[in-house]
Motif scaffolding. Structure first.
Motif, PDB file in Angstrom:
ATOM      1  N   LEU A  26      37.148  45.403  38.853  1.00  0.00           N
ATOM      2  CA  LEU A  26      36.055  45.052  39.769  1.00  0.00           C
ATOM      3  C   LEU A  26      36.571  44.678  41.152  1.00  0.00           C
ATOM      4  CD1 LEU A  26      33.965  42.829  37.336  1.00  0.00           C
ATOM      5  CD2 LEU A  26      33.672  45.260  37.840  1.00  0.00           C
ATOM      6  N   ASP A  27      37.858  44.918  41.391  1.00  0.00           N
ATOM      7  CA  ASP A  27      38.531  44.505  42.624  1.00  0.00           C
ATOM      8  C   ASP A  27      38.535  42.994  42.789  1.00  0.00           C
ATOM      9  OD1 ASP A  27      39.290  47.086  43.401  1.00  0.00           O
ATOM     10  OD2 ASP A  27      37.357  47.441  44.360  1.00  0.00           O
ATOM     11  N   LEU A  31      42.752  34.369  43.205  1.00  0.00           N
ATOM     12  CA  LEU A  31      42.679  33.801  44.549  1.00  0.00           C
ATOM     13  C   LEU A  31      43.545  32.562  44.681  1.00  0.00           C
ATOM     14  CD1 LEU A  31      38.864  34.153  45.332  1.00  0.00           C
ATOM     15  CD2 LEU A  31      40.740  35.676  45.994  1.00  0.00           C
ATOM     16  N   PHE A  32      43.554  31.748  43.634  1.00  0.00           N
ATOM     17  CA  PHE A  32      44.464  30.605  43.604  1.00  0.00           C
ATOM     18  C   PHE A  32      44.657  30.145  42.170  1.00  0.00           C
ATOM     19  CE2 PHE A  32      40.290  28.770  44.613  1.00  0.00           C
ATOM     20  CZ  PHE A  32      40.160  27.762  43.682  1.00  0.00           C
ATOM     21  N   TYR A  42      39.366  33.460  40.203  1.00  0.00           N
ATOM     22  CA  TYR A  42      39.303  34.880  40.563  1.00  0.00           C
ATOM     23  C   TYR A  42      38.106  35.146  41.470  1.00  0.00           C
ATOM     24  CZ  TYR A  42      42.443  35.525  36.590  1.00  0.00           C
ATOM     25  OH  TYR A  42      43.505  35.452  35.727  1.00  0.00           O
ATOM     26  N   GLY A  43      38.287  36.116  42.339  1.00  0.00           N
ATOM     27  CA  GLY A  43      37.198  36.548  43.195  1.00  0.00           C
ATOM     28  C   GLY A  43      37.611  37.753  44.000  1.00  0.00           C
ATOM     29  N   SER A  44      36.720  38.189  44.834  1.00  0.00           N
ATOM     30  CA  SER A  44      36.983  39.334  45.699  1.00  0.00           C
ATOM     31  C   SER A  44      37.736  38.865  46.936  1.00  0.00           C
ATOM     32  CB  SER A  44      35.664  39.982  46.103  1.00  0.00           C
ATOM     33  OG  SER A  44      35.887  40.959  47.082  1.00  0.00           O
ATOM     34  N   GLY A  51      36.341  35.487  50.231  1.00  0.00           N
ATOM     35  CA  GLY A  51      37.403  35.161  49.293  1.00  0.00           C
ATOM     36  C   GLY A  51      37.083  33.964  48.417  1.00  0.00           C
ATOM     37  N   LEU A  52      35.819  33.793  48.097  1.00  0.00           N
ATOM     38  CA  LEU A  52      35.401  32.646  47.296  1.00  0.00           C
ATOM     39  C   LEU A  52      35.557  32.941  45.808  1.00  0.00           C
ATOM     40  CD1 LEU A  52      32.156  31.754  49.248  1.00  0.00           C
ATOM     41  CD2 LEU A  52      34.391  30.643  49.410  1.00  0.00           C
TER      42      LEU A  52
END
Length: 129
Positions: A26-27, A31-32, A42-44, A51-52
Motif C-alpha cells: 500500500l506504499d 515512519l518511526f 506505519y504510514g504513507s 507522513g502521519l
C-alpha cells in the motif's frame, strides 16, 4: 473518522517483519520506531498526508490469546488484494477468506482476509466502481 489504529502483538520482531512487507503493498512504510519500547508506526510518506502514522503495533505486556480486532485496509486494485493474500500466507498468516467479490457487503466489494500471528483479522479491500 479515525486518525489511526494500534494493535498489540505477542512477538514484536515477527510482527514487524510481517507488517513491513504487507503494508509496503500500500506504499506504507515504517515512519518511526522505538526499539526499547517495541513500538512501530506505519504510514504513507506521501507529502499530501504529511507522513502521519495510520497503523501502529506494540509489544503486549501480557500474552494475547484471542483477538477480536479487525482492520480493513483500502487497496488500490484487486491485484493488490490478491498480492496481499498470497504474501500474508507466505509470511505465516492464516486464511480467513480468500480474495473475491463479497457483494453481500456492498456492490463491487472485493476483499481478502487473513489472521495474523496474533489472530488479528487483517483485510485488504478494493471497491470496484
Amino acid at each position: 473518522m479515525f486518525d489511526h489504529v494500534s494493535v498489540l502483538v505477542n512477538d514484536y520482531d515477527e510482527s514487524r517483519k510481517f507488517y513491513d512487507k504487507v503494508l509496503a503493498l500500500l506504499d506504507f512504510a515504517l515512519l518511526f520506531e522505538s526499539v526499547d519500547e517495541k513500538f512501530a508506526a506505519y504510514g504513507s510518506r506521501d507529502p499530501e498526508t504529511g507522513g502521519l502514522p495510520k497503523f501502529l503495533i506494540s509489544q503486549s505486556k501480557t500474552p494475547i490469546t484471542a483477538s477480536s480486532v479487525h482492520v480493513g485496509f483500502s487497496a488500490p486494485s484487486t491485484q493488490v488484494v490478491d498480492q496481499f493474500y498470497k504474501l500474508a500466507l507466505e509470511l505465516g498468516a492464516s486464511d480467513n477468506g480468500s480474495p473475491g467479490l463479497r457483494e453481500h457487503y456492498a456492490k463491487g466489494y472485493y476483499g481478502a482476509f487473513v489472521l495474523d500471528r496474533d489472530g488479528h483479522n487483517i483485510e485488504f479491500v478494493h471497491r470496484i466502481v
